[in-house]
Design a protein around this motif. Structure first.
Motif, PDB file in Angstrom:
ATOM      1  N   ALA A 214       0.814  -1.215   0.000  1.00 17.14           N
ATOM      2  CA  ALA A 214       0.000   0.000   0.000  1.00 17.14           C
ATOM      3  C   ALA A 214       0.846   1.262   0.000  1.00 17.14           C
ATOM      4  O   ALA A 214       0.301   2.372  -0.014  1.00 17.14           O
ATOM      5  CB  ALA A 214      -0.934   0.007   1.211  1.00 17.14           C
ATOM      6  N   SER A 215       2.157   1.107   0.005  1.00 18.89           N
ATOM      7  CA  SER A 215       3.045   2.276   0.044  1.00 18.89           C
ATOM      8  C   SER A 215       3.069   2.978  -1.313  1.00 18.89           C
ATOM      9  O   SER A 215       2.705   2.400  -2.347  1.00 18.89           O
ATOM     10  CB  SER A 215       4.464   1.852   0.426  1.00 18.89           C
ATOM     11  N   ARG A 216       3.528   4.227  -1.298  1.00 20.04           N
ATOM     12  CA  ARG A 216       3.645   4.975  -2.548  1.00 20.04           C
ATOM     13  C   ARG A 216       4.661   4.299  -3.474  1.00 20.04           C
ATOM     14  O   ARG A 216       4.504   4.315  -4.697  1.00 20.04           O
ATOM     15  CB  ARG A 216       4.085   6.412  -2.248  1.00 20.04           C
ATOM     16  N   GLU A 217       5.694   3.726  -2.869  1.00 20.32           N
ATOM     17  CA  GLU A 217       6.727   3.054  -3.659  1.00 20.32           C
ATOM     18  C   GLU A 217       6.137   1.991  -4.565  1.00 20.32           C
ATOM     19  O   GLU A 217       6.598   1.795  -5.703  1.00 20.32           O
ATOM     20  CB  GLU A 217       7.751   2.418  -2.722  1.00 20.32           C
ATOM     21  N   TRP A 218       5.110   1.306  -4.061  1.00 15.85           N
ATOM     22  CA  TRP A 218       4.491   0.231  -4.829  1.00 15.85           C
ATOM     23  C   TRP A 218       3.136   0.639  -5.392  1.00 15.85           C
ATOM     24  O   TRP A 218       2.312  -0.197  -5.751  1.00 15.85           O
ATOM     25  CB  TRP A 218       4.355  -1.026  -3.976  1.00 15.85           C
ATOM     26  N   GLY A 219       2.911   1.936  -5.511  1.00 22.67           N
ATOM     27  CA  GLY A 219       1.721   2.430  -6.195  1.00 22.67           C
ATOM     28  C   GLY A 219       0.406   2.103  -5.534  1.00 22.67           C
ATOM     29  O   GLY A 219      -0.626   2.075  -6.191  1.00 22.67           O
ATOM     30  N   ASN A 220       0.447   1.856  -4.211  1.00 25.44           N
ATOM     31  CA  ASN A 220      -0.768   1.438  -3.488  1.00 25.44           C
ATOM     32  C   ASN A 220      -1.471   0.329  -4.266  1.00 25.44           C
ATOM     33  O   ASN A 220      -2.600   0.486  -4.753  1.00 25.44           O
ATOM     34  CB  ASN A 220      -1.702   2.623  -3.255  1.00 25.44           C
ATOM     35  N   ALA A 221      -0.779  -0.794  -4.377  1.00 24.21           N
ATOM     36  CA  ALA A 221      -1.267  -1.902  -5.201  1.00 24.21           C
ATOM     37  C   ALA A 221      -2.668  -2.392  -4.830  1.00 24.21           C
ATOM     38  O   ALA A 221      -3.460  -2.720  -5.726  1.00 24.21           O
ATOM     39  CB  ALA A 221      -0.271  -3.062  -5.163  1.00 24.21           C
ATOM     40  N   PRO A 222      -3.047  -2.456  -3.528  1.00 25.88           N
ATOM     41  CA  PRO A 222      -4.412  -2.899  -3.220  1.00 25.88           C
ATOM     42  C   PRO A 222      -5.479  -1.980  -3.820  1.00 25.88           C
ATOM     43  O   PRO A 222      -6.491  -2.450  -4.343  1.00 25.88           O
ATOM     44  CB  PRO A 222      -4.456  -2.884  -1.687  1.00 25.88           C
ATOM     45  N   LEU A 223      -5.235  -0.671  -3.732  1.00 29.27           N
ATOM     46  CA  LEU A 223      -6.193   0.272  -4.306  1.00 29.27           C
ATOM     47  C   LEU A 223      -6.213   0.152  -5.821  1.00 29.27           C
ATOM     48  O   LEU A 223      -7.286   0.202  -6.451  1.00 29.27           O
ATOM     49  CB  LEU A 223      -5.841   1.706  -3.895  1.00 29.27           C
ATOM     50  N   ALA A 224      -5.033  -0.016  -6.406  1.00 30.80           N
ATOM     51  CA  ALA A 224      -4.961  -0.175  -7.864  1.00 30.80           C
ATOM     52  C   ALA A 224      -5.731  -1.410  -8.310  1.00 30.80           C
ATOM     53  O   ALA A 224      -6.430  -1.382  -9.331  1.00 30.80           O
ATOM     54  CB  ALA A 224      -3.504  -0.270  -8.300  1.00 30.80           C
ATOM     55  N   LEU A 225      -5.644  -2.481  -7.537  1.00 32.54           N
ATOM     56  CA  LEU A 225      -6.378  -3.704  -7.872  1.00 32.54           C
ATOM     57  C   LEU A 225      -7.883  -3.484  -7.768  1.00 32.54           C
ATOM     58  O   LEU A 225      -8.654  -3.934  -8.615  1.00 32.54           O
ATOM     59  CB  LEU A 225      -5.938  -4.836  -6.953  1.00 32.54           C
ATOM     60  N   ALA A 226      -8.294  -2.764  -6.730  1.00 29.28           N
ATOM     61  CA  ALA A 226      -9.725  -2.522  -6.517  1.00 29.28           C
ATOM     62  C   ALA A 226     -10.340  -1.725  -7.666  1.00 29.28           C
ATOM     63  O   ALA A 226     -11.542  -1.832  -7.926  1.00 29.28           O
ATOM     64  CB  ALA A 226      -9.935  -1.785  -5.200  1.00 29.28           C
TER      65      ALA A 226
END
Length: 253
Positions: A214-226
């Protein structure tokens, strides 16, 4: 018509869903009962080590014995023998490709089995200079993909090699596939276009490696998936798709 492969994937998703949805347990039991019938689970497992490995994970998730499931010893089915590759193939792997091999390594851990040191040698040999892995074992620049790399990371962590330098190099590779609008692409491209399956697999790898997805480094992947979710609840494979996709939805869960 019911499909054993899709059902096997769905069992893992249903097991995850039981944490927040008690009603998922009944569907999980029904799916396992379907797979326990020989003409379904046994037939599916016999098609290859990767398929048998997925069924091992489904059996373990459902509290079944993978050494006695659908009338088969699934552990033996997925590990005997190590593949003899074509002249241009990968030596010493389970299954037809590196993706299958990683599935078997994860399934071995799930079944409480030790992973032979020899099974890690082809993983080391097939890591590209960019840190990623390609499903066919190619080390040609640009051949590595996020799906195989994410699965190999999970296999390394599961087998007790999460602190191996291979993992750090692989994470660095995955970071190059983060699309500008969030989510992860399958492989190098210009522009990078994320898809739900790749994003979900990378998210799993990040969690396994102890990263904060969920960090900025990883582009907030959970939100991106949602963001791939449709009004019906299912997830699209690509953001441009209008209809939900079953396998994308299962992988996302």
């Amino acid at each position: 018509e019911p499909d054993p492969g899709a059902t096997t994937d769905a069992v893992i998703a249903l097991y995850a869903a039981t944490q927040g949805d008690p009603a998922a347990a009944a569907s999980l039991d029904a799916a396992l009962a379907y797979l326990e019938r020989d003409e379904n689970g046994a037939t599916y497992a016999a098609t290859g080590p990767g398929q048998a490995a997925k069924l091992v994970m489904a059996a373990v998730a459902g509290g079944r014995d993978p050494r006695d499931f659908a009338g088969m010893d699934l552990v033996a089915t997925m590990t005997t023998p190590l593949a003899t590759p074509a002249p241009d193939g990968i030596g010493g792997i389970y299954g037809d490709d590196l993706y299958d091999h990683a599935l078997v390594l994860i399934a071995l851990t799930a079944a409480g089995e030790a992973i032979p040191d020899a099974a890690l040698e082809p993983v080391r040999a097939a890591e590209g200079e960019d840190g990623g892995w390609a499903f066919d074992g190619s080390t040609t620049p640009g051949a590595a993909d996020s799906n195989t790399t994410a699965l190999v990371i999970q296999a390394l962590v599961a087998s007790g090699h999460g602190d191996d330098p291979m993992v750090d190099r692989a994470l660095a590779f995955l970071s190059t596939l983060l699309a500008p609008d969030g989510g992860f692409a399958y492989g190098p491209a210009d522009p990078l276009v994320a898809d739900a399956n790749s994003t979900a697999l990378v998210l799993q790898a990040l969690i396994a490696a102890g990263e904060d997805p969920a960090s900025r480094e990883w582009g907030n992947a959970p939100l991106a998936l949602a963001r791939f979710q449709t009004p019906s609840g299912g997830l699209r494979y690509m953001a441009a798709d209008e209809e939900p996709n079953l396998l994308a939805t299962v992988q996302a869960i």
